[in-house]
Design a protein around this motif. Structure first.
Motif, PDB file in Angstrom:
ATOM      1  N   THR A  70       0.772  -1.253  -0.052  1.00  0.00           N
ATOM      2  CA  THR A  70      -0.097  -0.199   0.122  1.00  0.00           C
ATOM      3  C   THR A  70       0.959   1.238   0.009  1.00  0.00           C
ATOM      4  OG1 THR A  70      -1.746  -1.183   1.256  1.00  0.00           O
ATOM      5  CG2 THR A  70      -1.654   1.320   1.339  1.00  0.00           C
ATOM      6  N   TRP A  71       1.793   1.271   0.803  1.00  0.00           N
ATOM      7  CA  TRP A  71       2.737   2.428   1.112  1.00  0.00           C
ATOM      8  C   TRP A  71       3.591   2.403  -0.440  1.00  0.00           C
ATOM      9  CZ3 TRP A  71       8.198   2.355   0.602  1.00  0.00           C
ATOM     10  CH2 TRP A  71       8.947   3.449   1.130  1.00  0.00           C
ATOM     11  N   LEU A  72       3.978   1.366  -1.206  1.00  0.00           N
ATOM     12  CA  LEU A  72       4.704   1.401  -2.359  1.00  0.00           C
ATOM     13  C   LEU A  72       3.723   2.034  -3.549  1.00  0.00           C
ATOM     14  CD1 LEU A  72       7.260   0.866  -3.678  1.00  0.00           C
ATOM     15  CD2 LEU A  72       6.406  -1.496  -4.094  1.00  0.00           C
ATOM     16  N   TYR A  73       2.406   1.610  -3.198  1.00  0.00           N
ATOM     17  CA  TYR A  73       1.476   2.069  -4.387  1.00  0.00           C
ATOM     18  C   TYR A  73       1.474   3.728  -4.490  1.00  0.00           C
ATOM     19  CZ  TYR A  73      -0.906  -1.721  -6.554  1.00  0.00           C
ATOM     20  OH  TYR A  73      -1.195  -2.856  -7.354  1.00  0.00           O
ATOM     21  N   LYS A 136      -7.734  13.472  -9.539  1.00  0.00           N
ATOM     22  CA  LYS A 136      -8.005  12.650  -8.344  1.00  0.00           C
ATOM     23  C   LYS A 136      -9.233  11.490  -8.632  1.00  0.00           C
ATOM     24  CE  LYS A 136      -7.338  16.264  -4.996  1.00  0.00           C
ATOM     25  NZ  LYS A 136      -6.299  15.773  -3.933  1.00  0.00           N
ATOM     26  N   GLN A 137      -9.968  11.957  -9.948  1.00  0.00           N
ATOM     27  CA  GLN A 137     -10.875  10.651 -10.382  1.00  0.00           C
ATOM     28  C   GLN A 137      -9.939   9.705 -11.221  1.00  0.00           C
ATOM     29  OE1 GLN A 137     -14.015  12.474 -12.619  1.00  0.00           O
ATOM     30  NE2 GLN A 137     -14.466  14.183 -11.006  1.00  0.00           N
ATOM     31  N   LYS A 138      -9.030  10.126 -11.830  1.00  0.00           N
ATOM     32  CA  LYS A 138      -8.451   9.129 -12.664  1.00  0.00           C
ATOM     33  C   LYS A 138      -7.528   8.061 -11.712  1.00  0.00           C
ATOM     34  CE  LYS A 138      -4.503   8.621 -16.104  1.00  0.00           C
ATOM     35  NZ  LYS A 138      -3.584   9.378 -16.954  1.00  0.00           N
ATOM     36  N   GLU A 139      -6.963   8.793 -10.758  1.00  0.00           N
ATOM     37  CA  GLU A 139      -6.292   7.979  -9.665  1.00  0.00           C
ATOM     38  C   GLU A 139      -7.010   6.932  -9.017  1.00  0.00           C
ATOM     39  OE1 GLU A 139      -3.476  11.469  -7.861  1.00  0.00           O
ATOM     40  OE2 GLU A 139      -5.227  10.717  -6.549  1.00  0.00           O
ATOM     41  N   VAL A 140      -8.492   7.202  -8.896  1.00  0.00           N
ATOM     42  CA  VAL A 140      -9.281   6.260  -7.841  1.00  0.00           C
ATOM     43  C   VAL A 140      -9.895   5.157  -9.047  1.00  0.00           C
ATOM     44  CG1 VAL A 140      -9.973   7.576  -6.004  1.00  0.00           C
ATOM     45  CG2 VAL A 140     -11.478   7.508  -8.051  1.00  0.00           C
ATOM     46  N   VAL A 141     -10.049   5.803 -10.242  1.00  0.00           N
ATOM     47  CA  VAL A 141     -10.394   4.616 -11.282  1.00  0.00           C
ATOM     48  C   VAL A 141      -9.212   3.530 -11.645  1.00  0.00           C
ATOM     49  CG1 VAL A 141     -10.787   4.273 -13.578  1.00  0.00           C
ATOM     50  CG2 VAL A 141     -12.275   6.256 -12.415  1.00  0.00           C
ATOM     51  N   LEU A 158      -4.333   7.331  -0.668  1.00  0.00           N
ATOM     52  CA  LEU A 158      -4.531   8.762  -1.220  1.00  0.00           C
ATOM     53  C   LEU A 158      -4.705   9.660   0.030  1.00  0.00           C
ATOM     54  CD1 LEU A 158      -7.089   8.062  -4.010  1.00  0.00           C
ATOM     55  CD2 LEU A 158      -4.765   8.737  -4.329  1.00  0.00           C
ATOM     56  N   ASP A 159      -4.584   8.908   1.451  1.00  0.00           N
ATOM     57  CA  ASP A 159      -4.770   9.763   2.579  1.00  0.00           C
ATOM     58  C   ASP A 159      -6.053  10.550   2.681  1.00  0.00           C
ATOM     59  OD1 ASP A 159      -2.321   8.983   3.902  1.00  0.00           O
ATOM     60  OD2 ASP A 159      -1.394  10.715   2.872  1.00  0.00           O
ATOM     61  N   ILE A 162     -12.795   6.475   3.159  1.00  0.00           N
ATOM     62  CA  ILE A 162     -13.224   5.648   2.380  1.00  0.00           C
ATOM     63  C   ILE A 162     -14.644   6.438   1.725  1.00  0.00           C
ATOM     64  CG2 ILE A 162     -14.549   3.620   2.274  1.00  0.00           C
ATOM     65  CD1 ILE A 162     -12.911   2.554   4.332  1.00  0.00           C
ATOM     66  N   GLY A 163     -15.222   7.279   2.399  1.00  0.00           N
ATOM     67  CA  GLY A 163     -16.363   8.000   1.783  1.00  0.00           C
ATOM     68  C   GLY A 163     -15.930   8.748   0.674  1.00  0.00           C
ATOM     69  N   THR A 164     -14.715   9.433   0.688  1.00  0.00           N
ATOM     70  CA  THR A 164     -14.022  10.208  -0.341  1.00  0.00           C
ATOM     71  C   THR A 164     -14.013   9.601  -1.410  1.00  0.00           C
ATOM     72  OG1 THR A 164     -13.075  11.946   1.284  1.00  0.00           O
ATOM     73  CG2 THR A 164     -12.253  11.915  -1.066  1.00  0.00           C
ATOM     74  N   VAL A 165     -13.195   8.326  -1.394  1.00  0.00           N
ATOM     75  CA  VAL A 165     -12.958   7.297  -2.323  1.00  0.00           C
ATOM     76  C   VAL A 165     -14.169   7.001  -3.272  1.00  0.00           C
ATOM     77  CG1 VAL A 165     -12.072   4.859  -2.971  1.00  0.00           C
ATOM     78  CG2 VAL A 165     -10.747   6.225  -1.027  1.00  0.00           C
ATOM     79  N   ALA A 166     -15.260   6.521  -2.399  1.00  0.00           N
ATOM     80  CA  ALA A 166     -16.388   6.248  -2.892  1.00  0.00           C
ATOM     81  C   ALA A 166     -16.943   7.407  -3.843  1.00  0.00           C
ATOM     82  CB  ALA A 166     -17.181   5.852  -1.893  1.00  0.00           C
TER      83      ALA A 166
END
Length: 185
Positions: A70-73, A136-141, A158-159, A162-166
């Motif tokens: 996860t850290w490496l990602y 930010k959208q490209k990252e989550v996709v 992404l620090d 989970i709600g922000t990711v969703a």
């Protein structure tokens, strides 16, 4: 299998072979992330190399609060974003020309319905639409659909919550739907 944490500790103690094992374990995932973020194999190879170089230099900052992968990602995502920012600042005019050319190419493709049946061309359309998403959208996709990470892992990378990711993923999907509807309807 020996956990990554063992190799992280050995790397911090100066064992280069331990870091090589971490590279071997995570290379394909980081390359996949870089390829999806940057869009070509040459840049992806450079970003992958830079990611591991940065990880090696800063491995002492890894606090074992998440998995090493996860850290490496997170390191990889930051590396890709730096490359994207540098390219944009260096080549704003070239980017505009390339985007215009790409849009023209997609218009030509859209005008030939037989070609849309070919899966590769559909993939190109989808990737082009993903490439035009806000960062930010490209990252989550990329992290969710291409790297198959869970919301929790993405939130850690992404620090954010989970709600922000969703929320970002939902907005990205709406954005992609709008971009791709133009090509199919």
């Amino acid at each position: 299998m020996i956990p990554d944490d063992v190799y992280v500790h050995k790397t911090v103690e100066g064992d280069v072979e331990a870091f090589n094992e971490l590279v071997n374990r995570h290379h394909s995932k980081i390359y996949g992330l870089a390829y999806r973020m940057l869009g070509n194999s040459e840049d992806a190879q450079d970003a992958t190399q830079e990611t591991f170089l940065e990880a090696y230099k800063s491995i002492k900052s890894f606090r074992f609060q998440s998995q090493f992968g996860t850290w490496l990602y997170k390191v990889g995502l930051n590396t890709c974003n730096q490359i994207i920012r540098k390219a944009k600042s260096r080549n704003r005019m070239m980017d505009a020309y390339t985007e215009e050319k790409s849009i023209r190419g997609m218009t030509e493709t859209r005008e030939i319905p037989e070609r849309l049946a070919i899966k590769a061309e559909q993939s190109e359309l989808v990737q082009a639409a993903i490439d035009r998403l806000p960062p930010k959208q490209k990252e989550v996709v990329t992290l969710f659909y291409m790297q198959h990470l869970k919301y929790k892992e993405i939130a850690e990378i992404l620090d954010c919550s989970i709600g922000t990711v969703a929320s970002r993923l939902n907005k990205a999907m709406q954005n992609l739907k709008a971009k791709l509807e133009k090509h199919y309807y």
